[in-house]
Motif scaffolding. Sequence first.
Motif: not given
Length: 369
Positions: A110-120, A122-127, A175-186
């Motif tokens: 419903t609302n974006p998920i706020l996550l910390r990414d190593a490359d970018f 703080m990012v907001r993630l929707r799914g 918890e996985s700390k997966t980079p944003a550019v690699e989320l699609a592979s997981s």
Amino acid sequence: MGFMDFLRGQLIEVIEWLDEKGQLVHRFPAYDNAIKMGAKLIVRESQVAIFVNEGKLADIYGPGTYTLTTQNMPVLTALNSWKHGFTSPFKADVYFVNMSNYTDLKWGTTNPILLRDADFGMVRLRGFGNYSFRVGNADIFMTDIFGTKKEFTTDGITGHLKSMIVSSITDIIGESKTPAVELASSYEEFGELAVQRLQPRFEAIGLILSSLTIENLSLPDEVEKMIDRRTSMGALGNLDNYMKFQTAEAIRDVANNPGGGAVGTGAGLGAGMAFGQMMGQMMQPNNVGQQPSQQQPVQQQPQQPAPPAQPSTTEGQACTNSSCNHILQPNEKFCVECGAPRPQKRFCTQCGHEMNANAKFCSECGTPT
């Protein structure tokens, strides 16, 4: 009308229910909750029939056809203290629970998920995605979720289930700390972990989470544009070679466009000078085959002593006598070696260019002297 309903209640012979789309629980509409002893109970595949007496769960029947008697209704018979079989109606609520799998149910943030990414940062993630579930334990589901309603559909519980799913997926991704550019592979791994974590919570309310799929995890438009730019830079490869190629292309375009005027000519000259400088740097021994970041530092060479000065020939003119090599001084009108007169300056009659004394043609325009 009430009397006719009463008669129908006395004559009920078959108790059954045909599943309806999205309906989990259905209460059989018996008049005054009166069911005739000896009636037929038909429970279809993926169904469970539950008798409730005075608010308490009594007998439970799986798929099959049953004749309601004191022999096959032991709990209800004991609750009512029936010592002898009889055919008069008895009061009880009959509920049918649909045990089939409910598929293609949607979940989404419903609302974006706020996550910390190593490359970018703080990012907001929707799914979003889909999931499926079914009733695993009718007793627990009827007691904890259904209550005393007349019917119960998936709409009455999907909101609660969606909140559980989004919360679990948020924890897993964080918890996985997966980079944003690699989320699609997981996506598949995240879905399997979510099912494992959510299963105990589903079972606590009598449900089973059959499957969960993550269709997409999207980043804000600004972050996606940054990713696109980084991808474009990576596709170019060696930026130094790319700039040289672009410069050569620009020079070619200017050469193929002679009508570009003074502006085009100036741009062509500038591009040519830049290309010449780059080519000169590229041809240096220390730079051949190396990237700009990989060039070796230029070592200081020991200074060599300057060669002795040679006599300058710009102070005068050479003697007109071909066999005499004397250089005439500015104040000499005749050669002091052979006596030949000092050569007079000559100019082209066509273009005015200064010519050598012995020249037969103008070196500028080719006019014969």
